[in-house]
Write a protein that holds these residues in place. Sequence first.
Motif, PDB file in Angstrom:
ATOM      1  N   SER A  99       0.833  -1.182  -0.075  1.00 36.09           N
ATOM      2  CA  SER A  99      -0.088   0.068   0.015  1.00 36.09           C
ATOM      3  C   SER A  99       0.902   1.313   0.119  1.00 36.09           C
ATOM      4  CB  SER A  99      -0.851   0.094   1.271  1.00 36.09           C
ATOM      5  OG  SER A  99      -1.915  -1.025   1.045  1.00 36.09           O
ATOM      6  N   GLY A 100       1.747   1.273   0.935  1.00 34.32           N
ATOM      7  CA  GLY A 100       2.893   2.437   0.994  1.00 34.32           C
ATOM      8  C   GLY A 100       3.294   2.897  -0.389  1.00 34.32           C
ATOM      9  N   GLN A 101       3.738   1.619  -1.195  1.00 34.82           N
ATOM     10  CA  GLN A 101       4.414   1.726  -2.354  1.00 34.82           C
ATOM     11  C   GLN A 101       3.614   2.333  -3.331  1.00 34.82           C
ATOM     12  OE1 GLN A 101       6.094  -2.076  -3.813  1.00 34.82           O
ATOM     13  NE2 GLN A 101       6.418  -1.095  -5.783  1.00 34.82           N
ATOM     14  N   ALA A 102       2.249   2.040  -3.248  1.00 39.17           N
ATOM     15  CA  ALA A 102       1.151   2.451  -4.398  1.00 39.17           C
ATOM     16  C   ALA A 102       0.922   3.780  -4.215  1.00 39.17           C
ATOM     17  CB  ALA A 102       0.085   1.447  -3.962  1.00 39.17           C
ATOM     18  N   PHE A 103       1.052   4.267  -2.918  1.00 33.91           N
ATOM     19  CA  PHE A 103       0.662   5.738  -2.792  1.00 33.91           C
ATOM     20  C   PHE A 103       1.981   6.628  -3.038  1.00 33.91           C
ATOM     21  CE2 PHE A 103      -3.045   4.311  -0.570  1.00 33.91           C
ATOM     22  CZ  PHE A 103      -3.984   5.477  -0.533  1.00 33.91           C
ATOM     23  N   LYS A 104       3.180   5.933  -2.919  1.00 34.87           N
ATOM     24  CA  LYS A 104       4.210   6.735  -3.437  1.00 34.87           C
ATOM     25  C   LYS A 104       4.180   6.788  -4.833  1.00 34.87           C
ATOM     26  CE  LYS A 104       9.316   6.975  -3.017  1.00 34.87           C
ATOM     27  NZ  LYS A 104      10.562   6.543  -2.328  1.00 34.87           N
ATOM     28  N   GLN A 105       3.946   5.814  -5.368  1.00 34.32           N
ATOM     29  CA  GLN A 105       4.078   6.023  -6.970  1.00 34.32           C
ATOM     30  C   GLN A 105       3.011   6.949  -7.430  1.00 34.32           C
ATOM     31  OE1 GLN A 105       3.498   1.531  -7.897  1.00 34.32           O
ATOM     32  NE2 GLN A 105       5.572   1.160  -7.932  1.00 34.32           N
ATOM     33  N   PHE A 106       1.912   6.610  -6.810  1.00 35.57           N
ATOM     34  CA  PHE A 106       0.692   7.429  -7.406  1.00 35.57           C
ATOM     35  C   PHE A 106       1.122   9.174  -7.268  1.00 35.57           C
ATOM     36  CE2 PHE A 106      -3.321   9.976  -7.170  1.00 35.57           C
ATOM     37  CZ  PHE A 106      -4.007   9.520  -8.286  1.00 35.57           C
ATOM     38  N   LEU A 107       1.278   9.381  -6.098  1.00 32.37           N
ATOM     39  CA  LEU A 107       1.601  10.833  -5.878  1.00 32.37           C
ATOM     40  C   LEU A 107       2.691  11.518  -6.591  1.00 32.37           C
ATOM     41  CD1 LEU A 107       0.833  11.011  -1.875  1.00 32.37           C
ATOM     42  CD2 LEU A 107      -0.619  11.737  -3.773  1.00 32.37           C
ATOM     43  N   THR A 108       3.842  10.646  -6.716  1.00 30.75           N
ATOM     44  CA  THR A 108       4.933  11.062  -7.534  1.00 30.75           C
ATOM     45  C   THR A 108       4.751  11.054  -9.053  1.00 30.75           C
ATOM     46  OG1 THR A 108       6.195   8.788  -7.374  1.00 30.75           O
ATOM     47  CG2 THR A 108       6.345  10.574  -5.668  1.00 30.75           C
ATOM     48  N   SER A 109       3.867  10.338  -9.378  1.00 34.68           N
ATOM     49  CA  SER A 109       3.766  10.036 -10.808  1.00 34.68           C
ATOM     50  C   SER A 109       2.530  11.232 -11.535  1.00 34.68           C
ATOM     51  CB  SER A 109       3.408   8.689 -11.528  1.00 34.68           C
ATOM     52  OG  SER A 109       2.177   8.322 -10.958  1.00 34.68           O
ATOM     53  N   GLU A 110       1.505  11.530 -10.914  1.00 30.89           N
ATOM     54  CA  GLU A 110       0.441  12.286 -11.149  1.00 30.89           C
ATOM     55  C   GLU A 110       0.887  13.546 -11.034  1.00 30.89           C
ATOM     56  OE1 GLU A 110      -2.374  11.415 -12.528  1.00 30.89           O
ATOM     57  OE2 GLU A 110      -1.659   9.311 -12.547  1.00 30.89           O
ATOM     58  N   LYS A 112      -0.732  16.559 -11.049  1.00 31.86           N
ATOM     59  CA  LYS A 112      -1.760  17.418 -10.521  1.00 31.86           C
ATOM     60  C   LYS A 112      -1.431  17.205  -8.916  1.00 31.86           C
ATOM     61  CE  LYS A 112      -3.803  18.992 -14.011  1.00 31.86           C
ATOM     62  NZ  LYS A 112      -3.913  20.631 -14.091  1.00 31.86           N
ATOM     63  N   PHE A 113      -0.712  16.153  -8.449  1.00 31.75           N
ATOM     64  CA  PHE A 113      -0.697  15.913  -7.037  1.00 31.75           C
ATOM     65  C   PHE A 113       0.916  16.175  -6.685  1.00 31.75           C
ATOM     66  CE2 PHE A 113      -4.255  13.257  -8.277  1.00 31.75           C
ATOM     67  CZ  PHE A 113      -5.265  13.521  -6.991  1.00 31.75           C
ATOM     68  N   SER A 114       1.475  17.030  -7.388  1.00 24.91           N
ATOM     69  CA  SER A 114       2.888  17.550  -7.136  1.00 24.91           C
ATOM     70  C   SER A 114       2.990  18.309  -5.632  1.00 24.91           C
ATOM     71  CB  SER A 114       3.529  18.465  -8.411  1.00 24.91           C
ATOM     72  OG  SER A 114       2.812  19.459  -8.606  1.00 24.91           O
ATOM     73  N   ALA A 115       1.806  18.867  -5.431  1.00 29.34           N
ATOM     74  CA  ALA A 115       1.807  19.651  -4.133  1.00 29.34           C
ATOM     75  C   ALA A 115       2.366  18.642  -2.829  1.00 29.34           C
ATOM     76  CB  ALA A 115       0.559  20.253  -3.599  1.00 29.34           C
ATOM     77  N   PHE A 116       2.101  17.326  -3.132  1.00 26.50           N
ATOM     78  CA  PHE A 116       2.571  16.383  -2.112  1.00 26.50           C
ATOM     79  C   PHE A 116       4.105  16.004  -2.253  1.00 26.50           C
ATOM     80  CE2 PHE A 116      -1.992  15.900  -2.664  1.00 26.50           C
ATOM     81  CZ  PHE A 116      -2.347  16.333  -1.066  1.00 26.50           C
ATOM     82  N   LYS A 117       4.878  16.784  -2.981  1.00 26.88           N
ATOM     83  CA  LYS A 117       6.207  16.175  -3.243  1.00 26.88           C
ATOM     84  C   LYS A 117       7.052  16.299  -2.007  1.00 26.88           C
ATOM     85  CE  LYS A 117      10.306  17.161  -6.238  1.00 26.88           C
ATOM     86  NZ  LYS A 117      10.942  18.064  -7.166  1.00 26.88           N
ATOM     87  N   SER A 118       7.608  15.225  -1.914  1.00 32.24           N
ATOM     88  CA  SER A 118       8.605  14.916  -0.392  1.00 32.24           C
ATOM     89  C   SER A 118       7.684  14.521   0.651  1.00 32.24           C
ATOM     90  CB  SER A 118       9.552  16.279   0.040  1.00 32.24           C
ATOM     91  OG  SER A 118       8.506  17.084   0.456  1.00 32.24           O
ATOM     92  N   LYS A 119       6.287  14.466   0.696  1.00 30.97           N
ATOM     93  CA  LYS A 119       5.554  14.306   1.678  1.00 30.97           C
ATOM     94  C   LYS A 119       4.485  13.261   1.423  1.00 30.97           C
ATOM     95  CE  LYS A 119       5.168  18.358   4.282  1.00 30.97           C
ATOM     96  NZ  LYS A 119       6.194  19.218   3.691  1.00 30.97           N
TER      97      LYS A 119
END
Length: 204
Positions: A99-110, A112-119
């Motif tokens: 699950s953690g890997q899935a969220f990291k992949q999604f938030l870093t690849s999309e 529109k969600f770059s606001a969460f970079k490094s978080k």
Amino acid sequence: MAKTLDTTIELARWFDKDGIEKKVTIQQYLDFVTNQDKTQIADFIFQRLHSRYLKPFLFSDEKFTKEFKNGFSIMANCCLLIETLQSFKNGWGDSDRKSGQAFKQFLTSELKFSAFKSKEHDFYVNIRCGILHQGETTGGWIVNRSGTNLFDDKNLAVDSIVFARELENSLKNYSENLKVAKWDSELWDNFRTKMRKIISNCEK
């Protein structure tokens, strides 16, 4: 004893823009695959995921919006969708211990969600795990539904309305990418792998 599969089981049921009920059964999906009908499959997966996770919060009734619509519920559904969508992209039969890997992949690849970079990890722990396991956010993170700013880094505030809207766009993009990708591409191979697992879960 050999397992059996009822191919009349519905994989998706939704209502189109004219309020007409639509559905796709296992057999219909298998027929789409036989015919390599990318458009039908891409539309089906969009409707399956959209109707289950996002559409319930798009009801425009004033009383619903004021008294029933809840940012925590929206984010819970969004987190479920992220894990599901990323599983399709990766060709995972399930996301157990990933699950953690899935969220990291999604938030870093999309983008529109770059606001969460490094978080990405902090979001996973304090939003996803907090809401789904504890029924609350943790680590000082908060959820609102002002509909204005995806993420306030200073106050660790996630806007559930904007988040869901951007996630809907991600789902649309995935569906559109399926339509134009080659049938033997990695995108399609991973999609079919995930669908085979979903269908096997219907066996008795």
